[in-house]
Design a protein around this motif. Structure first.
Motif, PDB file in Angstrom:
ATOM      1  N   PHE A 240    -143.393 -95.304 127.131  1.00  0.00           N
ATOM      2  CA  PHE A 240    -142.098 -95.603 127.708  1.00  0.00           C
ATOM      3  C   PHE A 240    -141.719 -95.135 129.084  1.00  0.00           C
ATOM      4  N   ASP A 241    -140.788 -95.343 129.700  1.00  0.00           N
ATOM      5  CA  ASP A 241    -140.387 -94.889 130.863  1.00  0.00           C
ATOM      6  C   ASP A 241    -139.875 -93.274 130.856  1.00  0.00           C
ATOM      7  N   TRP A 244    -143.775 -90.843 129.409  1.00  0.00           N
ATOM      8  CA  TRP A 244    -144.917 -91.248 130.167  1.00  0.00           C
ATOM      9  C   TRP A 244    -145.708 -89.549 130.618  1.00  0.00           C
ATOM     10  N   PRO A 266    -148.764 -99.457 125.478  1.00  0.00           N
ATOM     11  CA  PRO A 266    -147.587 -99.628 126.237  1.00  0.00           C
ATOM     12  C   PRO A 266    -146.572 -99.902 125.187  1.00  0.00           C
ATOM     13  N   CYS A 268    -143.132-101.796 123.855  1.00  0.00           N
ATOM     14  CA  CYS A 268    -142.445-103.227 124.086  1.00  0.00           C
ATOM     15  C   CYS A 268    -141.015-103.114 123.618  1.00  0.00           C
ATOM     16  N   ARG A 269    -140.249-104.099 124.386  1.00  0.00           N
ATOM     17  CA  ARG A 269    -138.998-104.181 123.882  1.00  0.00           C
ATOM     18  C   ARG A 269    -138.472-105.708 123.951  1.00  0.00           C
ATOM     19  N   GLU A 282    -140.931-107.380 126.724  1.00  0.00           N
ATOM     20  CA  GLU A 282    -141.320-106.812 128.020  1.00  0.00           C
ATOM     21  C   GLU A 282    -142.022-105.708 127.695  1.00  0.00           C
ATOM     22  N   PHE A 284    -143.926-101.963 129.165  1.00  0.00           N
ATOM     23  CA  PHE A 284    -143.864-100.902 130.057  1.00  0.00           C
ATOM     24  C   PHE A 284    -145.190-100.754 130.584  1.00  0.00           C
ATOM     25  N   ARG A 285    -145.409-100.864 131.818  1.00  0.00           N
ATOM     26  CA  ARG A 285    -146.775-100.624 132.556  1.00  0.00           C
ATOM     27  C   ARG A 285    -146.659 -99.495 133.245  1.00  0.00           C
ATOM     28  N   LEU A 289    -145.158 -98.232 136.472  1.00  0.00           N
ATOM     29  CA  LEU A 289    -143.954 -97.504 136.079  1.00  0.00           C
ATOM     30  C   LEU A 289    -142.742 -98.475 136.245  1.00  0.00           C
ATOM     31  N   ALA A 290    -142.995 -99.542 135.322  1.00  0.00           N
ATOM     32  CA  ALA A 290    -142.164-100.738 135.477  1.00  0.00           C
ATOM     33  C   ALA A 290    -142.201-101.362 134.058  1.00  0.00           C
ATOM     34  N   TRP A 291    -140.994-102.023 133.822  1.00  0.00           N
ATOM     35  CA  TRP A 291    -141.120-103.019 132.517  1.00  0.00           C
ATOM     36  C   TRP A 291    -141.513-104.292 133.148  1.00  0.00           C
TER      37      TRP A 291
END
Length: 379
Positions: A240-241, A244, A266, A268-269, A282, A284-285, A289-291
């Protein structure tokens, strides 16, 4: 001075980010995808699993069933194989309150809570063991909350099936390690998304991170006492953000506790509220560093891969299903007939025809397919 201090912070963050990327995406480029986590080649886990399967008396028939699955997957509306992997929902309740899980959030439209009985789980094993390869005793719930799981798991292994559970492992039970190893479970996936309580509980609400590591250590000690490699312990970390930056610390702590491998996937939401479509997610990559929106496949292979058998015997088509109206086969309907017959129930055939181009009538599809991102993507 403030600008220099900020630059120092940014450099340190960039260096940390590079280290975490190297952990999540090894230099050998062997990782097939974040969804599967493991590399393509025959690593220790795959070799252990392959050896287990080949040594089973029923392996030739199971291999033929798997080949038939490859031939019909994504092509036939009525199939002639049993699912190679059979998920059984041992229980649909949980001791945690994870915010992206229907069970954790106690969604108003979720089904009532319950546990599968030992006799029901054995009955499913008896139907599939001659042709299927694996049974997974989990869906939306914590399988270790069902005391009958341990005997059902042992029964499945005795029939030659590879067994798997996903657990939060934040379970307070003095005999947990003994019962788990005695069940002969093949693969334990322990989900733990942090190394400090402050970070861990942001997603695993109600859990205790130190308890997870203590349970891993106890299971490893029991494995050694009995002289068995099972269960293979997979320590899984959802990125997650907010967590990490703890990836490396988690890897070190999990391996020190005795985990056989560490997987980073990664997080997911649910994006259903934004799109109105089931299955819109979505992810998290870490690289950005972004969804970002998950890429939606044009063919839903889940309809050919495996049904999810609920604790009371119904069949869900996929992991996006958790409501009564999402059932392709109700518990009452499942009381008669066979799993192969239910695997070809009208709802399954109708949904498969849509993805094979034999019909284009999306409004006539059963739920949840009617409102799914994957069917919307084919319009």
């Amino acid at each position: 001075m403030a600008a220099m201090a900020q630059r120092t912070v940014d450099i340190a963050r960039d260096e940390l980010h590079r280290r975490m990327l190297k952990i999540a995406d090894p230099d050998d480029r062997g990782r097939s995808s974040w969804r599967h986590g493991r590399p393509r080649y025959l690593n220790r886990f795959r070799l252990l699993k392959l050896k287990f399967m080949i040594m089973q008396r029923r392996f030739p028939g199971r291999a033929l069933n798997w080949l038939l699955y490859l031939l019909e997957r994504g092509r036939a509306s009525s199939v002639h194989y049993l699912p190679t992997v059979v998920p059984i929902e041992a229980v649909n309740g949980c001791n945690l309150r994870c915010p992206e899980c229907p069970t954790g959030t106690n969604a108003p439209s979720a089904r009532k809570k319950g546990k599968a009985s030992l006799s029901d789980m054995k009955a499913i094993v008896d139907q599939v063991y001659q042709r299927s390869l694996q049974i997974s005793f989990h869906h939306f719930g914590e399988p270790l909350l069902n005391d009958d799981f341990y005997a059902a798991c042992r029964y499945a292994v005795e029939k030659g099936l590879w067994t798997v559970i996903h657990s939060n492992l934040s379970i307070q039970a003095g005999d947990l390690a003994q019962r788990l190893v005695a069940s002969r479970l093949c693969n334990l996936v322990a989900s733990c998304d942090g190394v400090t309580q402050e970070v861990y509980e942001q997603y695993r609400a109600g859990g205790e991170v130190e308890l997870v590591f203590r349970n891993i250590e106890a299971i490893v000690a029991e494995k050694r006492r009995r002289g068995t490699p099972f269960p293979w312990i997979t320590a899984q970390f959802l990125i997650f953000d907010h967590n990490w930056h703890e990836m490396q610390g988690f890897q070190q702590r999990a391996l020190a506790a005795g985990a056989d491998e560490v997987l980073f996937l990664p997080a997911c939401r649910n994006g259903t509220s934004k799109s109105g479509h089931v299955g819109c997610e979505e992810v998290f990559r870490l690289a950005q560093l972004a969804w970002i929106p998950r890429e939606t496949p044009r063919v839903c292979q889940l309809l050919w891969d495996s049904p999810i058998i609920t604790y009371d015997g119904g069949l869900y088509p996929c992991c996006f299903s958790y409501r009564d109206e999402d059932l392709f086969v109700t518990p009452a309907e499942a009381q008669t007939g066979t799993l192969l017959g239910h695997w070809n129930a009208p709802a399954y055939r109708q949904a498969r025809r849509f993805f094979t181009g034999k019909t284009t009538s999306r409004p006539d599809l059963p739920l949840p397919c009617k409102h799914c991102e994957r069917t919307a993507n084919r319009r």
